[in-house]
Design an enzyme around this catalytic site. Structure first.
Site, mmCIF file in Angstrom:
data_model
loop_
_atom_site.group_PDB
_atom_site.id
_atom_site.type_symbol
_atom_site.label_atom_id
_atom_site.label_comp_id
_atom_site.label_asym_id
_atom_site.label_seq_id
_atom_site.Cartn_x
_atom_site.Cartn_y
_atom_site.Cartn_z
ATOM 1 N N ALA A 279 -34.579 6.855 1.793
ATOM 2 C CA ALA A 279 -35.391 7.842 1.076
ATOM 3 C C ALA A 279 -36.379 7.225 0.104
ATOM 4 C CB ALA A 279 -34.478 8.816 0.326
ATOM 5 N N PHE B 133 -41.420 4.144 2.356
ATOM 6 C CA PHE B 133 -42.741 4.772 2.504
ATOM 7 C C PHE B 133 -42.643 6.162 3.137
ATOM 8 C CE2 PHE B 133 -46.613 4.671 5.502
ATOM 9 C CZ PHE B 133 -47.374 5.452 4.655
ATOM 10 N N ILE B 134 -42.119 6.251 4.347
ATOM 11 C CA ILE B 134 -42.009 7.553 5.005
ATOM 12 C C ILE B 134 -40.949 8.403 4.317
ATOM 13 C CG2 ILE B 134 -41.469 8.742 7.169
ATOM 14 C CD1 ILE B 134 -42.532 6.327 8.682
ATOM 15 N N GLY B 135 -39.837 7.776 3.923
ATOM 16 C CA GLY B 135 -38.751 8.521 3.308
ATOM 17 C C GLY B 135 -39.166 9.274 2.067
ATOM 18 N N VAL C 278 -26.402 1.105 4.183
ATOM 19 C CA VAL C 278 -26.077 1.424 5.570
ATOM 20 C C VAL C 278 -25.173 0.371 6.211
ATOM 21 C CG1 VAL C 278 -28.100 2.862 6.003
ATOM 22 C CG2 VAL C 278 -28.223 0.376 6.427
ATOM 23 N N ALA D 152 -33.439 4.643 7.163
ATOM 24 C CA ALA D 152 -33.226 3.318 6.584
ATOM 25 C C ALA D 152 -33.344 2.232 7.649
ATOM 26 C CB ALA D 152 -31.858 3.252 5.920
ATOM 27 N N TYR E 28 -38.029 -6.774 15.762
ATOM 28 C CA TYR E 28 -38.003 -5.401 15.254
ATOM 29 C C TYR E 28 -37.905 -4.397 16.398
ATOM 30 C CZ TYR E 28 -39.419 -1.059 13.013
ATOM 31 O OH TYR E 28 -39.462 0.244 12.576
ATOM 32 N N LYS F 31 -34.789 -1.851 17.289
ATOM 33 C CA LYS F 31 -34.964 -0.407 17.394
ATOM 34 C C LYS F 31 -34.553 0.104 18.775
ATOM 35 C CE LYS F 31 -36.424 1.301 13.477
ATOM 36 N NZ LYS F 31 -35.639 2.358 12.780
ATOM 37 N N PRO G 223 -42.632 7.592 15.255
ATOM 38 C CA PRO G 223 -43.934 7.533 14.582
ATOM 39 C C PRO G 223 -44.764 6.375 15.120
ATOM 40 C CG PRO G 223 -42.144 7.735 12.985
ATOM 41 C CD PRO G 223 -41.523 7.408 14.304
#
Length: 322
Positions: A12, A15-17, A56, A76, A138, A142, A164
């Site tokens: 949270a 940036f997006i959070g 996490v 996260a 990365y 993912k 995104p």
């Protein structure tokens, strides 16, 4: 929403959070959000978010954070700018496993997982069906996390995944900050070839909320924006802020050569040039364009052009660099 069990947002303070939590708060959701002891929560000090300390990678703290929540948004994660490849894999894969396990044990109604558009790719405009071999740690992490999501969905957990594209907006010191510096610093007179799907962070936040509310279980949704080459995007940004467009475009072969040099330095000298390998250099010169038609049709998702997001991003950039 007021009176309902809370939604938990991991990541949270990112940036997006930060933008997602604000969107949820403004719409009346009861928001619980994770933070680490060192997290800066000042950007959300004017919201009613309820903070819980969790990592996490610590399954016990994740279980405590999830307990009593109706839904979970898992944002996260870290990229190569924040740690070595081993750490990137650990946080993005093991961290996702901990969140999914806690959500499954707690019987939450829905998990929304934020992956990346980078796990989809095509020679034209990619959509959710265009699975592609991952490039770099990365994307590998993912994609592995997406595999975990699929396993939990197959076992009965309601999970929706969003992808995104290249997110632009205030609060992003990396992608957004580099673009704004390019058009405001006269010493930076060259741009990369290639292009991406530029999407505003507020559009992504609204798209994530729509996926949380209306996404079909087990489905994937690309949350993209305006497909532009880097020179075209920089021209638009420069015009909006009265800056200067780069005069030159670095030839793709030069970028590819730099990628090989960086990779060799990493392998033989132990010198790490973030975030560059030969494969990543080739990716950087590619037009990575995406379609959000599925999200538009099923979620009512929409996005605004890049120039609509530039004024707020520029105000933030100037404020943080004064």
């Amino acid at each position: 929403m007021t009176g309902m069990q809370p939604v938990l947002v991991t990541g949270a303070t990112g940036f997006i959070g930060t933008h997602l939590v604000r969107e949820l708060d403004e719409r009346g959701w009861d928001v619980r959000a994770t933070r680490r002891p060192t997290s800066d929560t000042s950007a959300l000090s004017d919201t009613d978010v309820k903070w819980v300390t969790a990592d996490v990678l610590d399954a016990a703290t994740v279980r405590d954070a999830v307990s009593g929540c109706r839904s979970v948004v898992h944002l996260a994660g870290i990229g190569l700018a924040s740690g070595p490849p081993e750490r990137v894999r650990e946080v993005n894969v093991a961290g996702t496993r901990n969140v999914l396990a806690a959500a499954d044990d707690a019987g939450v109604a829905r998990v929304l997982f934020a992956s990346t558009a980078g796990t989809r790719r095509s020679e034209g405009v990619a959509d959710e069906t265009d699975l592609a071999p991952p490039i770099g740690p990365y994307q590998e992490a993912k994609l592995s996390a997406e595999g975990l999501v699929q396993e939990y969905y197959d076992d009965g957990l309601d999970v929706v995944t969003v992808h995104p594209t290249s997110v632009f907006g205030p609060g992003d010191t990396e992608f957004t900050g580099r673009l704004l510096r390019t058009v405001t610093d006269p010493k930076l007179f060259a741009s990369l070839p290639g292009g991406v799907s530029f999407v505003g962070v507020t559009d992504v936040a609204r798209g994530m909320l729509a996926a949380l509310e209306r996404g079909d279980p087990g489905e994937h949704y690309i949350l993209g924006g305006q497909n532009l080459t880097f020179p075209a995007a920089l021209d638009r940004i420069a015009e909006t802020v009265d800056g200067s467009s780069p005069l030159l475009e670095v030839p793709a072969p030069v970028v590819h050569t730099l990628g090989h040099v960086a990779e060799a330095s990493d392998e033989y000298l132990g010198v790490r040039f973030f975030p560059f390998t030969a494969d990543m250099a080739r990716l950087a010169t590619t037009e990575l364009f995406y379609s959000s038609e599925k999200a538009a049709c099923e979620l009512g998702y929409d996005y605004r052009p890049l120039t609509d997001h530039v004024p707020a991003a520029m105000a933030w950039y100037r404020d943080t660099n004064d």
